[in-house]
Design a protein around this motif. Sequence first.
Motif, PDB file in Angstrom:
ATOM      1  N   ASP A 226     -11.404   2.524  -8.330  1.00  0.00           N
ATOM      2  CA  ASP A 226     -11.041   1.293  -8.826  1.00  0.00           C
ATOM      3  C   ASP A 226     -12.133   0.186  -9.202  1.00  0.00           C
ATOM      4  OD1 ASP A 226      -8.525   2.361  -8.740  1.00  0.00           O
ATOM      5  OD2 ASP A 226      -7.999   1.158  -6.985  1.00  0.00           O
ATOM      6  N   ILE A 227     -13.186   0.047  -8.251  1.00  0.00           N
ATOM      7  CA  ILE A 227     -14.232  -0.972  -8.489  1.00  0.00           C
ATOM      8  C   ILE A 227     -15.064  -0.349  -9.767  1.00  0.00           C
ATOM      9  CG2 ILE A 227     -16.398  -1.524  -7.572  1.00  0.00           C
ATOM     10  CD1 ILE A 227     -15.315  -0.847  -4.813  1.00  0.00           C
TER      11      ILE A 227
ATOM     12  N   LEU B 185       0.979  -1.040   0.052  1.00  0.00           N
ATOM     13  CA  LEU B 185      -0.085  -0.120   0.021  1.00  0.00           C
ATOM     14  C   LEU B 185       0.898   1.141  -0.054  1.00  0.00           C
ATOM     15  CD1 LEU B 185      -2.891  -1.019   2.235  1.00  0.00           C
ATOM     16  CD2 LEU B 185      -3.197  -0.263  -0.006  1.00  0.00           C
TER      17      LEU B 185
ATOM     18  N   LEU C  64      -6.549  -1.723  -7.008  1.00  0.00           N
ATOM     19  CA  LEU C  64      -7.327  -2.540  -6.108  1.00  0.00           C
ATOM     20  C   LEU C  64      -7.117  -4.143  -6.411  1.00  0.00           C
ATOM     21  CD1 LEU C  64      -9.234  -2.967  -3.789  1.00  0.00           C
ATOM     22  CD2 LEU C  64     -11.105  -2.527  -5.304  1.00  0.00           C
TER      23      LEU C  64
ATOM     24  N   VAL D 240      -4.931   3.082  -3.783  1.00  0.00           N
ATOM     25  CA  VAL D 240      -6.130   2.691  -3.878  1.00  0.00           C
ATOM     26  C   VAL D 240      -7.499   3.437  -3.419  1.00  0.00           C
ATOM     27  CG1 VAL D 240      -7.857   0.650  -3.180  1.00  0.00           C
ATOM     28  CG2 VAL D 240      -5.009   0.308  -3.306  1.00  0.00           C
ATOM     29  N   ASN D 241      -8.363   3.304  -4.374  1.00  0.00           N
ATOM     30  CA  ASN D 241      -9.625   4.398  -4.160  1.00  0.00           C
ATOM     31  C   ASN D 241     -10.698   3.703  -4.648  1.00  0.00           C
ATOM     32  OD1 ASN D 241      -9.875   5.217  -7.120  1.00  0.00           O
ATOM     33  ND2 ASN D 241      -7.861   6.195  -6.670  1.00  0.00           N
TER      34      ASN D 241
END
Length: 204
Positions: free
Chosen positions: A117-118, A108, A144, A113-114
């Motif tokens: 990303d999904i 990390l 992610l 990562v936020n």
Amino acid sequence: EGYLAAPETLVGAPEGRRWGRFVYRAVGYTFTLGFLAFFVLLAMAGVRQRWLLVVFAVWFLVNGIIAAGLAKLAGAHWTSAGVGGAVAWLTSVNPLLAPGWFAGYVELRYLEVNIGDISRLNDLLADEELPIPDLVRQMREVPLFRLILIVGMTNIGSFVASVLFATVLLPHLSAEIGGVAALADRMLEGARRSARLLWSIVNT
């Protein structure tokens, strides 16, 4: 309406979850400390019995190399892969301590990562015309997904190494002393001797 009729349930559920987490951690820590104490006693005995040191060294190296190798294959930086490999042997001591968590935590430092990303992953998976190799390559570029992949591959490496050590290497290493059963007896005897030695030192 159910919560309005019984407002205490709003408090009871979180308290129950907190208590469950406390018990989970307490059991995990107790399990780990107990095994670590046992292995410290074995290490003390190993100073007098070279074969024990060899078993420990092989166990540590096999777990570390395979776990770190798969972490690196998943895209981890060398630092993250090294940390995952260094603690991989702990999985054999306590399955609750997965080396992938440690590798992911260090990784990390290099990933951002936020929540977006999904959406990126959903868009990639929704593209039915994208070839599989390109899909995998682009998914690995999403922080992610890379983080999840590193954590998973590190854990898989540690599991494979533990199985390999227990089913192949340990029987080979213990063949000269009478097999795995004899090895277990000697390990217990070594721990007992170390415990008696410590007890005699404390009582002097």
